[in-house]
Design a protein around this motif. Structure first.
Motif, PDB file in Angstrom:
ATOM      1  N   SER A   6       1.101  -1.191  -4.555  1.00  0.00           N
ATOM      2  CA  SER A   6       2.305  -1.840  -5.072  1.00  0.00           C
ATOM      3  C   SER A   6       3.180  -2.280  -3.910  1.00  0.00           C
ATOM      4  O   SER A   6       2.932  -1.894  -2.759  1.00  0.00           O
ATOM      5  CB  SER A   6       3.081  -0.884  -5.978  1.00  0.00           C
ATOM      6  N   GLY A   7       4.194  -3.076  -4.228  1.00  0.00           N
ATOM      7  CA  GLY A   7       5.159  -3.477  -3.222  1.00  0.00           C
ATOM      8  C   GLY A   7       5.043  -4.904  -2.743  1.00  0.00           C
ATOM      9  O   GLY A   7       5.858  -5.357  -1.938  1.00  0.00           O
ATOM     10  N   GLY A   8       4.041  -5.621  -3.211  1.00  0.00           N
ATOM     11  CA  GLY A   8       3.900  -7.008  -2.808  1.00  0.00           C
ATOM     12  C   GLY A   8       4.984  -7.885  -3.404  1.00  0.00           C
ATOM     13  O   GLY A   8       5.751  -7.459  -4.271  1.00  0.00           O
ATOM     14  N   SER A  20       2.937   0.244  -0.818  1.00  0.00           N
ATOM     15  CA  SER A  20       2.598   1.635  -1.075  1.00  0.00           C
ATOM     16  C   SER A  20       1.239   1.705  -1.756  1.00  0.00           C
ATOM     17  O   SER A  20       0.836   0.770  -2.459  1.00  0.00           O
ATOM     18  CB  SER A  20       3.641   2.293  -1.985  1.00  0.00           C
ATOM     19  N   CYS A  21       0.553   2.800  -1.530  1.00  0.00           N
ATOM     20  CA  CYS A  21      -0.721   3.045  -2.191  1.00  0.00           C
ATOM     21  C   CYS A  21      -0.718   4.489  -2.668  1.00  0.00           C
ATOM     22  O   CYS A  21      -0.736   5.411  -1.846  1.00  0.00           O
ATOM     23  CB  CYS A  21      -1.878   2.791  -1.244  1.00  0.00           C
ATOM     24  N   ASP A  22      -0.698   4.671  -3.977  1.00  0.00           N
ATOM     25  CA  ASP A  22      -0.703   6.000  -4.561  1.00  0.00           C
ATOM     26  C   ASP A  22      -2.129   6.374  -4.946  1.00  0.00           C
ATOM     27  O   ASP A  22      -2.798   5.618  -5.668  1.00  0.00           O
ATOM     28  CB  ASP A  22       0.192   6.054  -5.792  1.00  0.00           C
ATOM     29  N   ALA A  23      -2.559   7.533  -4.485  1.00  0.00           N
ATOM     30  CA  ALA A  23      -3.905   8.009  -4.791  1.00  0.00           C
ATOM     31  C   ALA A  23      -3.822   9.126  -5.823  1.00  0.00           C
ATOM     32  O   ALA A  23      -2.942   9.967  -5.771  1.00  0.00           O
ATOM     33  CB  ALA A  23      -4.572   8.510  -3.513  1.00  0.00           C
ATOM     34  N   SER A  24      -4.764   9.116  -6.747  1.00  0.00           N
ATOM     35  CA  SER A  24      -4.792  10.165  -7.757  1.00  0.00           C
ATOM     36  C   SER A  24      -6.231  10.473  -8.128  1.00  0.00           C
ATOM     37  O   SER A  24      -7.135   9.678  -7.895  1.00  0.00           O
ATOM     38  CB  SER A  24      -4.012   9.732  -9.003  1.00  0.00           C
ATOM     39  N   GLY A  25      -6.436  11.628  -8.661  1.00  0.00           N
ATOM     40  CA  GLY A  25      -7.754  12.018  -9.115  1.00  0.00           C
ATOM     41  C   GLY A  25      -8.457  12.997  -8.204  1.00  0.00           C
ATOM     42  O   GLY A  25      -9.358  13.713  -8.627  1.00  0.00           O
ATOM     43  N   ASN A  30      -8.179  14.487   3.601  1.00  0.00           N
ATOM     44  CA  ASN A  30      -9.226  14.513   4.615  1.00  0.00           C
ATOM     45  C   ASN A  30      -9.924  13.166   4.775  1.00  0.00           C
ATOM     46  O   ASN A  30     -10.902  13.073   5.508  1.00  0.00           O
ATOM     47  CB  ASN A  30     -10.262  15.577   4.275  1.00  0.00           C
ATOM     48  N   TRP A  31      -9.430  12.146   4.125  1.00  0.00           N
ATOM     49  CA  TRP A  31     -10.081  10.848   4.121  1.00  0.00           C
ATOM     50  C   TRP A  31      -9.311   9.863   5.014  1.00  0.00           C
ATOM     51  O   TRP A  31      -8.116  10.002   5.232  1.00  0.00           O
ATOM     52  CB  TRP A  31     -10.102  10.273   2.709  1.00  0.00           C
ATOM     53  N   ALA A  32     -10.035   8.866   5.503  1.00  0.00           N
ATOM     54  CA  ALA A  32      -9.362   7.734   6.120  1.00  0.00           C
ATOM     55  C   ALA A  32      -8.798   6.849   5.015  1.00  0.00           C
ATOM     56  O   ALA A  32      -9.464   6.585   4.012  1.00  0.00           O
ATOM     57  CB  ALA A  32     -10.335   6.931   6.968  1.00  0.00           C
ATOM     58  N   MET A  33      -7.567   6.419   5.204  1.00  0.00           N
ATOM     59  CA  MET A  33      -6.916   5.503   4.266  1.00  0.00           C
ATOM     60  C   MET A  33      -6.683   4.188   4.986  1.00  0.00           C
ATOM     61  O   MET A  33      -6.244   4.178   6.144  1.00  0.00           O
ATOM     62  CB  MET A  33      -5.603   6.091   3.763  1.00  0.00           C
ATOM     63  N   ILE A  34      -6.964   3.095   4.321  1.00  0.00           N
ATOM     64  CA  ILE A  34      -7.071   1.810   4.995  1.00  0.00           C
ATOM     65  C   ILE A  34      -6.397   0.716   4.164  1.00  0.00           C
ATOM     66  O   ILE A  34      -6.444   0.754   2.927  1.00  0.00           O
ATOM     67  CB  ILE A  34      -8.561   1.431   5.182  1.00  0.00           C
ATOM     68  N   TRP A  35      -5.839  -0.255   4.855  1.00  0.00           N
ATOM     69  CA  TRP A  35      -5.379  -1.493   4.224  1.00  0.00           C
ATOM     70  C   TRP A  35      -6.286  -2.637   4.659  1.00  0.00           C
ATOM     71  O   TRP A  35      -6.566  -2.797   5.851  1.00  0.00           O
ATOM     72  CB  TRP A  35      -3.947  -1.813   4.615  1.00  0.00           C
ATOM     73  N   ASP A  76       0.062  12.207  -1.525  1.00  0.00           N
ATOM     74  CA  ASP A  76      -1.142  11.370  -1.655  1.00  0.00           C
ATOM     75  C   ASP A  76      -0.758   9.893  -1.690  1.00  0.00           C
ATOM     76  O   ASP A  76      -1.257   9.123  -2.525  1.00  0.00           O
ATOM     77  CB  ASP A  76      -1.937  11.745  -2.906  1.00  0.00           C
ATOM     78  N   THR A  77       0.090   9.517  -0.773  1.00  0.00           N
ATOM     79  CA  THR A  77       0.579   8.141  -0.720  1.00  0.00           C
ATOM     80  C   THR A  77       0.457   7.598   0.691  1.00  0.00           C
ATOM     81  O   THR A  77       0.702   8.309   1.661  1.00  0.00           O
ATOM     82  CB  THR A  77       2.048   8.064  -1.174  1.00  0.00           C
ATOM     83  N   MET A  78       0.073   6.338   0.769  1.00  0.00           N
ATOM     84  CA  MET A  78      -0.026   5.631   2.038  1.00  0.00           C
ATOM     85  C   MET A  78       0.921   4.441   1.992  1.00  0.00           C
ATOM     86  O   MET A  78       1.171   3.887   0.913  1.00  0.00           O
ATOM     87  CB  MET A  78      -1.461   5.152   2.254  1.00  0.00           C
TER      88      MET A  78
END
Length: 121
Positions: A6-8, A20-25, A30-35, A76-78
């Motif tokens: 979101s945020g565009g 912003s990128c909200d992760a769920s589930g 421990n993961w790489a988060m990428i745009w 859990d947000t990038m």
């Protein structure tokens, strides 16, 4: 598992936006988060990435110095802070997660739905 970007929006050249990128589930700490981003008629390209602790960050050369990636593992947000935006930054921006830590598109395990950023001249 879901990634929600979101945020565009529409901004003039020289302006700024924060994605912003909200992760769920599942936990992504421990993961790489990428745009990534994809402009009309072009291939999807890497923009910025951060590994699990947020200290290891990497940027595409055409955004380095203008964009800043960060993450809050407690939420859990990038984020992607985009400053001094240029018309050539116009694209759909996608967040992604990679279990291997690689920033390559082929190694992405999960994709968000994308958020449109339009920069007018």
């Amino acid at each position: 598992v879901q990634l929600q970007a979101s945020g565009g929006g529409l901004v003039q050249a020289g302006g700024c936006l924060r994605l912003s990128c909200d992760a769920s589930g599942r936990p992504f700490n421990n993961w790489a988060m990428i745009w990534f981003r994809q402009a009309p008629g072009k291939e999807r390209e890497f923009v910025a990435g951060t590994r699990w602790n947020g200290d290891n960050t990497y940027y595409a050369s055409n955004v380095k110095g203008r964009f800043t990636i960060s993450r809050d593992n407690t939420k859990d947000t990038m984020y992607l802070q985009m400053n001094n935006l240029k018309p050539e930054d116009t694209a759909i921006y996608y967040c992604a997660a990679s279990a291997s830590g690689s920033y390559r598109i082929a190694n992405v395990n999960y994709w968000g739905q994308g958020t449109l950023v339009t920069v007018s001249s």
